[in-house]
Write a protein that holds these residues in place. Sequence first.
Motif, PDB file in Angstrom:
ATOM      1  N   ASP A 300       0.629  -1.389   0.041  1.00  0.00           N
ATOM      2  CA  ASP A 300      -0.070   0.050   0.097  1.00  0.00           C
ATOM      3  C   ASP A 300       0.843   1.381   0.033  1.00  0.00           C
ATOM      4  N   LEU A 303       2.245   1.387  -3.416  1.00  0.00           N
ATOM      5  CA  LEU A 303       1.150   2.409  -4.172  1.00  0.00           C
ATOM      6  C   LEU A 303       1.243   3.726  -4.026  1.00  0.00           C
ATOM      7  N   ALA A 304       1.492   3.720  -2.855  1.00  0.00           N
ATOM      8  CA  ALA A 304       0.928   5.158  -2.399  1.00  0.00           C
ATOM      9  C   ALA A 304       2.009   6.663  -2.446  1.00  0.00           C
ATOM     10  N   ASN A 306       4.392   5.935  -5.606  1.00  0.00           N
ATOM     11  CA  ASN A 306       4.154   5.203  -6.892  1.00  0.00           C
ATOM     12  C   ASN A 306       2.792   6.851  -7.559  1.00  0.00           C
ATOM     13  N   ALA A 307       1.669   7.151  -6.877  1.00  0.00           N
ATOM     14  CA  ALA A 307       0.744   7.660  -7.043  1.00  0.00           C
ATOM     15  C   ALA A 307       1.255   8.843  -6.868  1.00  0.00           C
ATOM     16  N   LYS A 308       2.476   9.506  -6.332  1.00  0.00           N
ATOM     17  CA  LYS A 308       2.603  11.189  -5.994  1.00  0.00           C
ATOM     18  C   LYS A 308       3.513  10.805  -6.764  1.00  0.00           C
ATOM     19  N   GLN A 311       1.953  11.868 -10.813  1.00  0.00           N
ATOM     20  CA  GLN A 311       1.796  13.208  -9.707  1.00  0.00           C
ATOM     21  C   GLN A 311       2.949  14.034 -10.710  1.00  0.00           C
ATOM     22  N   ARG A 349      -5.846  10.860 -10.116  1.00  0.00           N
ATOM     23  CA  ARG A 349      -6.823   9.637  -9.450  1.00  0.00           C
ATOM     24  C   ARG A 349      -5.775   8.791 -10.062  1.00  0.00           C
ATOM     25  N   CYS A 350      -5.086   8.515  -9.996  1.00  0.00           N
ATOM     26  CA  CYS A 350      -4.443   7.102 -10.419  1.00  0.00           C
ATOM     27  C   CYS A 350      -2.754   6.587  -9.677  1.00  0.00           C
ATOM     28  N   LYS A 351      -3.105   5.516  -9.437  1.00  0.00           N
ATOM     29  CA  LYS A 351      -1.993   4.734  -8.200  1.00  0.00           C
ATOM     30  C   LYS A 351      -1.315   4.348  -9.715  1.00  0.00           C
ATOM     31  N   THR A 352      -1.233   3.866 -10.254  1.00  0.00           N
ATOM     32  CA  THR A 352      -0.951   3.080 -11.440  1.00  0.00           C
ATOM     33  C   THR A 352      -1.105   3.248 -13.164  1.00  0.00           C
ATOM     34  N   GLU A 355      -3.635   1.406 -13.808  1.00  0.00           N
ATOM     35  CA  GLU A 355      -5.248   2.038 -13.260  1.00  0.00           C
ATOM     36  C   GLU A 355      -5.349   3.081 -14.425  1.00  0.00           C
TER      37      GLU A 355
END
Length: 463
Positions: A300, A303-304, A306-308, A311, A349-352, A355
Amino acid sequence: MDTVITRFPPSPTGYLHIGGARTALFNWLWARKTGGKFVLRIEDTDTVRSTKASVDAIFDSLHWLGIDWDEGPFFQTERYPIYREYIQRLVASGHAYYCSCSPEEVDAMREEAKANGKRPMYNQRCRNLDLGPGENRVVRLKVPNTGSTVVDDIVKGPTSFQNSEIDDFIIQRSDGSPTYNLAVVVDDLTMGINTILRGDDHLVNTPKQILIYRGLGAEPPVFGHVPMVLGNDKARLSKRHGAMSVGEYQKMGILPDAILNYLVRLGWSHGDQEFFTRKELIEKFSLEHLGRSPSMFDMDKLLALNAKHIQAKSNAEIAEALIPFVAEKGITIENTAAVQLAVESLKPRCKTLVEMAEAARFYFVDTLTFDEKAVAKFLKPEIMQPLCECADTMEALALDAFTEPALEEIFKQVMARHDLKFGKLAQPLRVALTGKTVSPGIFEMILALGRDKTVSRIRAVLK
């Protein structure tokens, strides 16, 4: 110290896993931080399990991660003559000897020692016989019977091993091949390796390797043994914790910079900072901040992070990385500018990338698949006229006038004429354009679709 020279020596018996990638990263970062060299060596002496496919997979994973090397790749199987030369030097100097004891005899010695309450070890029967080469003979290192060998570890601190607890271990097998510890020392010595960062599961080998260095009259390198990575249940990391190969994370749509960022934080810290660019990692990495406690892998958190990183990247960078994932869904994209607009709307809105590719599908398909419940709830007869007016007004706009302020004005006018609140118009329009009730913001989504595709989709729904 002279120029820092580090190395990464994977065994090509499988894909590059997360633990190996972290080892490579630590050594690579220290070499880059200090202006040193990073050496790649393939330890392929296990000829039964080593494969070219694994070698290629390791190279591909390192390339994807952006971990480059200054020297190599060297292959141990191509260096046997060098190993034999150093083994003979150890024998000639009295630091090693030939042993004719069979494996069965050595097993019996160990069982006898065990029965007498002693450590099960080879009893040094051939140590002073001055034997020469012969059939089925191995070469053993002559380990001192007294004193201790200290590993002055830069992570764990000094760790002492009693020499009396170390067997006269084999450095050359009966078939003439070198053992792991001998080959590693000769490689590191001849390649000028002076700094070794590796997992602490290797610590048990380090005193043996230091003894070989001393037998060769050489100074051992600096050693740093970092704790292993554990799963969130504090057990050794395995596939059930998400400990897949690097290639699997690539397929999941994780960015290489996010993997590097996450891996370096599993055993190293810089204050409370969590997010690092690649440049920052090189600038701030230091040996003194390598941790002494095991780190726990948390999918988790990856993934968080990766989202950063998604962005933080430019739309162009993410678009380039996204296109192959969209292509896997059977969608060919020719207009990369359109991808960048789609990325702009989806990045928060996307973590990968997987997605994001799924979320971006509606932008690029020719025919939408509609959610029946969404159609029944939002595309009712009374909303058809407002949608028709939206399409007509948008179609009348010049392409260079197709902007967010213009779209906002169209919405205001249609909402005023039909006494609608924003959601009562936006949600039916969203279903008409995407087939679903969830999408990026309505205006950024329309701008990413473009005027012609937006109008065409509204018209198709009206028909």
